[in-house]
Enzyme design. Structure first.
Site, PDB file in Angstrom:
ATOM      1  N   HIS A 389       0.835  -1.201   0.000  1.00 59.06           N
ATOM      2  CA  HIS A 389       0.000   0.000   0.000  1.00 59.06           C
ATOM      3  C   HIS A 389       0.876   1.260   0.000  1.00 59.06           C
ATOM      4  O   HIS A 389       0.722   2.144  -0.847  1.00 59.06           O
ATOM      5  CB  HIS A 389      -0.900  -0.019   1.239  1.00 59.06           C
ATOM      6  CG  HIS A 389      -1.821   1.153   1.353  1.00 59.06           C
ATOM      7  ND1 HIS A 389      -3.157   1.095   1.029  1.00 59.06           N
ATOM      8  CD2 HIS A 389      -1.616   2.423   1.771  1.00 59.06           C
ATOM      9  CE1 HIS A 389      -3.727   2.267   1.234  1.00 59.06           C
ATOM     10  NE2 HIS A 389      -2.811   3.093   1.693  1.00 59.06           N
ATOM     11  N   GLU A 390       1.820   1.322   0.942  1.00 62.15           N
ATOM     12  CA  GLU A 390       2.645   2.521   1.058  1.00 62.15           C
ATOM     13  C   GLU A 390       3.628   2.651  -0.104  1.00 62.15           C
ATOM     14  O   GLU A 390       3.941   3.765  -0.526  1.00 62.15           O
ATOM     15  CB  GLU A 390       3.389   2.526   2.392  1.00 62.15           C
ATOM     16  CG  GLU A 390       2.485   2.567   3.617  1.00 62.15           C
ATOM     17  CD  GLU A 390       1.510   3.751   3.641  1.00 62.15           C
ATOM     18  OE1 GLU A 390       1.785   4.763   2.957  1.00 62.15           O
ATOM     19  OE2 GLU A 390       0.479   3.647   4.332  1.00 62.15           O
ATOM     20  N   HIS A 393       1.855   4.415  -2.858  1.00 60.11           N
ATOM     21  CA  HIS A 393       1.953   5.869  -2.683  1.00 60.11           C
ATOM     22  C   HIS A 393       3.325   6.378  -3.126  1.00 60.11           C
ATOM     23  O   HIS A 393       3.438   7.385  -3.842  1.00 60.11           O
ATOM     24  CB  HIS A 393       1.774   6.230  -1.204  1.00 60.11           C
ATOM     25  CG  HIS A 393       0.381   6.157  -0.704  1.00 60.11           C
ATOM     26  ND1 HIS A 393      -0.682   6.773  -1.330  1.00 60.11           N
ATOM     27  CD2 HIS A 393      -0.132   5.570   0.413  1.00 60.11           C
ATOM     28  CE1 HIS A 393      -1.788   6.554  -0.633  1.00 60.11           C
ATOM     29  NE2 HIS A 393      -1.482   5.830   0.427  1.00 60.11           N
ATOM     30  N   HIS A 396       3.901   6.319  -6.833  1.00 58.29           N
ATOM     31  CA  HIS A 396       3.067   7.363  -7.432  1.00 58.29           C
ATOM     32  C   HIS A 396       3.806   8.704  -7.332  1.00 58.29           C
ATOM     33  O   HIS A 396       3.913   9.456  -8.313  1.00 58.29           O
ATOM     34  CB  HIS A 396       1.724   7.424  -6.703  1.00 58.29           C
ATOM     35  CG  HIS A 396       0.685   8.252  -7.393  1.00 58.29           C
ATOM     36  ND1 HIS A 396      -0.611   8.336  -6.941  1.00 58.29           N
ATOM     37  CD2 HIS A 396       0.734   9.049  -8.490  1.00 58.29           C
ATOM     38  CE1 HIS A 396      -1.306   9.126  -7.731  1.00 58.29           C
ATOM     39  NE2 HIS A 396      -0.509   9.580  -8.678  1.00 58.29           N
TER      40      HIS A 396
END
Length: 600
Positions: A389-390, A393, A396
């Protein structure tokens, strides 16, 4: 033997992030701080003059960008140093100074937007003929779109000065929650006394030993309950600040003000809640299955996290977690994986929990540095999902920084949660597909359903709570501890259904949720999960064309509004279909889990 939480110095250097990539030392931070103070003083060079010539406007915009980047570096470094160990006074002080500097910079910059909006349309059109200003087209259009909500120069300056006071509830909550709060001690599965922390709470809530789960649950909420009126006062003050700024800026509500920056219609928020309400019977079916499988006469809130296929052991060290994440993200292509590999070896990640470290996980950084990821890795499957998940980020941010200028590199949270949850979607699909063991498959599907429960159902419950408490303040109602707990308790009962005992302690859960101090944020987890589910399916089904659209999306930063960026990527969030499609996947997974467990 009692498990003792390590100090920061006891954590291996290779498991820590490398903040020296922002500033080599605290002295370098200090030097940049003083330089930025001088840059702030240059505001008078531009205030009242930006309409005089395109040259001056361009110069002012460049000054604005340099100042913003300087403050970004200063604040990010100080806050992340503090997050390493919230007890260290030097970084408490540096963070406070950085926040003050940020307010001063905001005050210095406060002339710009009102002055820009005061330029007559024909003169502004004339200035925009200069080719150097083409870069700013979307930026200018975004500002002018909100013209009715921008105040006079004097009023904007006053609001900028007041923002530090408005942030006080969040700052106080962070210090009380992360630095001062001691949860207490519990007994683990072997009867050994252990310190309960916010980092290991979920691990104990997943324990096969129900007494351990209940002990962790009661101990945590007893700690928060002892200060319940203080937590209520903090949240009440934060909500009042939201409502104040919205009212002053001529919005109909705090929610409208919060969504307007992303140009997201209120209907998207309301449609999310409505769609989830429609699927609550599927949630009740899931909790009923959980109660049956766990063979409990009563299903309590402390029974919600334990895996339903309890005999599957999932202790996963960090090296194994990295391998699982890398393999699951292969559909995104070699370019994506190359950056991911570099992240592991280049000081991006702060891996393990230590005394005083900020709880939870996040991805952060600055435009002039690589992204960073804070973890509190606990060797659970949930921690593996947190990692991917991180990293979603972080990558991105990396691709946005590579493709966009500083002006547009920052992306909106609405789209940020798409990148992170798409990684989670690919991970769970990979894990389910790469096991022939029905027990493991059932375990993984259970975990996927937990992602839906936590990211769609629970975050939507939070969103409904936020909507309602802000509406209450806007009706001049007081958010006392009793009021907040009563409202939260009723929502919890509605979302979890008749087969779950809503223990009285769960009424206090609102008191420990840091996202409530960043209003109307959490609904984006649910919409992001829905968009990610759809995009992941496109990537797996279409291959290269979908991957290309997705990587273009990652590199687009904030160069357009979130709804438009997602539409280009392949999903239309102004329609209810993406949310409903995601919830239909949830329903089908409940069916599959029922079948697997019946055949088990």
């Amino acid at each position: 033997m009692t498990e003792v939480l390590k100090t920061r110095d006891e954590i291996a250097q290779g498991d820590k992030w490398k903040l020296e990539d922002i500033f080599p030392s605290d002295d370098d931070w200090e030097t940049t701080y003083k330089e930025t103070e001088k840059k702030i003083a240059q505001a008078e060079k531009y205030a009242g003059k930006i309409a005089e010539s395109a040259d001056l406007l361009v110069e002012c915009l460049q000054w604005t960008d340099e100042l913003s980047l300087g403050v970004e570096n200063i604040y990010t470094y100080a806050k992340m140093r503090r997050d390493e160990d919230n007890r260290v006074s030097i970084y408490q002080a540096m963070t406070d100074r950085a926040a003050t500097l940020s307010v001063q910079a905001g005050s210095a910059l406060s002339f710009f937007i009102p002055e820009l909006m005061s330029i007559p349309d024909d003169r502004f059109a004339e200035l925009r003929q200069d080719s150097r200003l083409e870069l700013y087209d979307h930026y200018f259009d975004h500002i002018l779109r909100r013209k009715e909500h921008v105040l006079s120069l004097a009023e904007e300056k006053l609001l900028a000065e007041a923002s530090e006071m408005a942030d006080a509830p969040s700052t106080i909550f962070s210090m009380a929650n992360d630095a001062d709060l001691k949860l207490g001690r519990i007994k683990d599965e072997e009867g050994r006394e252990q310190e309960l922390t916010k980092g290991n709470f979920v691990k104990y809530m997943e324990s096969k030993d129900r007494a351990v789960r209940q002990d962790a649950f009661n101990t945590l909420y007893s700690a928060y309950g002892r200060q319940i009126n203080s937590w209520a006062a903090m949240l009440n003050a934060s909500v009042k600040a939201d409502c104040f700024f919205a009212r002053i800026r001529h919005y109909d509500s705090a929610r409208q003000a919060a969504l307007d920056d992303d140009k997201v219609p209120l209907s998207v928020y309301d449609s999310l809640i409505s769609s989830v309400h429609d699927f609550l019977p599927e949630m009740y079916r899931y909790t009923k299955l959980r109660k049956k499988v766990l063979q409990l006469s009563e299903l309590h809130m402390y029974d919600i996290y334990v895996p339903m296929v309890a005999e599957i052991e999932t202790k996963i060290d960090f090296a194994e977690a990295r391998d699982m994440v890398n393999k699951s993200l292969q559909p995104l292509g070699e370019g994506y994986l190359k950056v991911l590999d570099s992240a592991y070896s280049s000081g991006w990640i702060d891996t393990y929990e230590n005394l005083g470290k900020t709880s939870g996980a996040y991805s952060w950084g600055t435009y002039s540095s690589h992204p960073y990821v804070l973890l509190n890795y606990q060797e659970t499957l949930d921690s593996v999902f947190t990692l991917t998940h991180e990293m979603g980020h972080a990558l991105h941010s990396y691709f946005s920084n590579q493709k966009q200028s500083h002006l547009y590199a920052g992306y909106k949270i609405f789209v940020a949660e798409v990148a992170s949850t798409l990684n989670e979607s690919l991970l769970i699909k990979y894990l389910i597909e790469h096991t022939n063991d029905n027990k493991m498959k059932a375990y993984l599907i259970n975990h996927y359903l937990e992602q839906f429960r936590g990211t769609v159902f629970r975050q939507t419950m939070f969103a409904e709570f936020e909507r309602d408490i802000h509406a209450a303040v806007e009706k001049n109602e007081a958010l006392t501890a009793e009021y907040l707990s009563g409202m939260y308790f009723e929502l919890n009962k509605k979302y979890y259904g008749p087969d779950v005992v809503s223990d009285e302690q769960i009424a206090m859960e609102w008191s420990r949720i840091p996202h409530f101090y960043n209003a109307f944020y959490v609904y984006k987890y649910a919409t992001g999960f829905s968009a990610a589910t759809a995009l992941a399916q496109q990537i797996l089904n279409e291959g290269e064309p979908a991957v290309r659209r997705y990587l273009d999306f990652l590199g687009s930063g904030g160069s357009d509004y979130p709804i438009e960026l997602l539409r280009k990527a392949g999903v239309d969030m102004e329609k209810p279909e993406p949310v409903k499609q995601g919830l239909q996947v949830f329903a089908s997974m409940v069916n599959e889990l029922e079948s697997l467990l019946e055949n088990h």
